[in-house]
Design a protein around this motif. Sequence first.
Motif, PDB file in Angstrom:
ATOM      1  N   ILE A 183      11.972   6.768  11.994  1.00 37.94           N
ATOM      2  CA  ILE A 183      12.392   5.505  11.421  1.00 37.94           C
ATOM      3  C   ILE A 183      11.434   4.421  11.913  1.00 37.94           C
ATOM      4  O   ILE A 183      11.268   4.231  13.118  1.00 37.94           O
ATOM      5  N   SER A 185       9.133   0.522  10.438  1.00 36.99           N
ATOM      6  CA  SER A 185       9.151  -0.594   9.490  1.00 36.99           C
ATOM      7  C   SER A 185       7.752  -1.165   9.362  1.00 36.99           C
ATOM      8  O   SER A 185       6.949  -1.090  10.303  1.00 36.99           O
ATOM      9  N   TYR A 191       3.404  -3.782   3.102  1.00 38.96           N
ATOM     10  CA  TYR A 191       4.215  -3.256   2.002  1.00 38.96           C
ATOM     11  C   TYR A 191       3.573  -3.562   0.651  1.00 38.96           C
ATOM     12  O   TYR A 191       3.501  -2.696  -0.230  1.00 38.96           O
ATOM     13  N   SER A 231      11.387   7.771   2.069  1.00 38.34           N
ATOM     14  CA  SER A 231      12.009   6.658   1.353  1.00 38.34           C
ATOM     15  C   SER A 231      11.658   5.339   2.018  1.00 38.34           C
ATOM     16  O   SER A 231      11.312   5.291   3.207  1.00 38.34           O
ATOM     17  N   LEU A 232      11.760   4.273   1.236  1.00 37.82           N
ATOM     18  CA  LEU A 232      11.654   2.901   1.724  1.00 37.82           C
ATOM     19  C   LEU A 232      12.976   2.199   1.471  1.00 37.82           C
ATOM     20  O   LEU A 232      13.709   2.549   0.547  1.00 37.82           O
ATOM     21  N   ASP A 233      13.270   1.192   2.300  1.00 38.62           N
ATOM     22  CA  ASP A 233      14.477   0.411   2.066  1.00 38.62           C
ATOM     23  C   ASP A 233      14.364  -0.355   0.748  1.00 38.62           C
ATOM     24  O   ASP A 233      13.272  -0.499   0.181  1.00 38.62           O
ATOM     25  N   ASN A 234      15.482  -0.863   0.280  1.00 38.88           N
ATOM     26  CA  ASN A 234      15.506  -1.546  -1.013  1.00 38.88           C
ATOM     27  C   ASN A 234      15.241  -3.045  -0.918  1.00 38.88           C
ATOM     28  O   ASN A 234      15.256  -3.742  -1.932  1.00 38.88           O
ATOM     29  N   ARG A 235      14.996  -3.578   0.292  1.00 39.44           N
ATOM     30  CA  ARG A 235      14.711  -5.008   0.417  1.00 39.44           C
ATOM     31  C   ARG A 235      14.046  -5.272   1.762  1.00 39.44           C
ATOM     32  O   ARG A 235      14.165  -4.483   2.710  1.00 39.44           O
ATOM     33  N   ILE A 243      10.124  -4.270   6.118  1.00 38.60           N
ATOM     34  CA  ILE A 243      10.900  -3.313   5.334  1.00 38.60           C
ATOM     35  C   ILE A 243      10.882  -1.966   6.047  1.00 38.60           C
ATOM     36  O   ILE A 243       9.843  -1.541   6.566  1.00 38.60           O
ATOM     37  N   GLY A 244      12.025  -1.337   6.125  1.00 40.93           N
ATOM     38  CA  GLY A 244      12.134  -0.063   6.828  1.00 40.93           C
ATOM     39  C   GLY A 244      11.675   1.099   5.977  1.00 40.93           C
ATOM     40  O   GLY A 244      11.717   1.062   4.744  1.00 40.93           O
ATOM     41  N   ARG A 246      11.438   5.681   6.141  1.00 43.77           N
ATOM     42  CA  ARG A 246      11.800   6.918   6.826  1.00 43.77           C
ATOM     43  C   ARG A 246      10.803   7.993   6.448  1.00 43.77           C
ATOM     44  O   ARG A 246      10.598   8.275   5.270  1.00 43.77           O
TER      45      ARG A 246
END
Length: 264
Positions: A183, A185, A191, A231-235, A243-244, A246
């Motif tokens: 995990i 960011s 990004y 995956s990436l976070d949605n915001r 942005i986080g 994984r």
Amino acid sequence: PPPSAVTVALPEPVELFDWEEMSGSTAARQTVEIRPRVSGYLTEVCYQPGQWMKAGEVMFVIDRRPAQAQLDLAQAQLMRAEAAAVAAQREAARADELLNRQAISSEEADQRRSAGAQAQAAVLAARASRDAAALDHEFTLVKSPIDGRASRELVSVGNFVSGVAGFTTLLSTVVGGGDVDVIASMDESAYLRHQSMVKAKSLPLDEKGRPLVEMELMDENGFPHRGYVESLDNRLAAGSGRIGLRAVFALSLIHISEPTRPRL
């Protein structure tokens, strides 16, 4: 004056790599809390702390005698219901013959057929009770649901453990092996650069079309581990503007959060 002497050289093409380096932490993909499904007194701990457990391997034993008694009682009630159902079915079968000979009334014939149907329903109910008692008896053996490494026991032998939903006792945890999550960011500029490379299809991908990522632990150099971004976070986070993400690595690491340095 004569022309000045100059030095010339042909340009050599060199492949350059652009990467983003960030800190993150490792986490197991599967972590399961071991909790009982039935209540009772703990009678046995069947593993050692840190032991590798196989799925279905017994970890704890809850006193089985009450569950065995309930199972025996349910089995006896099922046998009694089955015997009653056989007799009721015979009476229902004779009802048609007696009705044709006008030996009984239609009302009594209907009553015998209804009694036969009720006896069959009683058999189904008794069988369901027997199955539920068998499950409770099976649940006195608390087993590991996954392959993984077990933590120490949190309850010792002789203590009462609860299997009531919402109030279950935590007995231990099992952490699965194999793939490891990282995990981390990235900031907004990284990004946006990542997204532009995705649109330009210039981002290195694995054979399944997933963005590649590398990782090194605190005692390593050269980012020896290879994985992919799942995956990436949605915001973006409002406070930090990051942005986080994984990433997944096929490793068998110690499943304790460790500082890492993933690199895209």
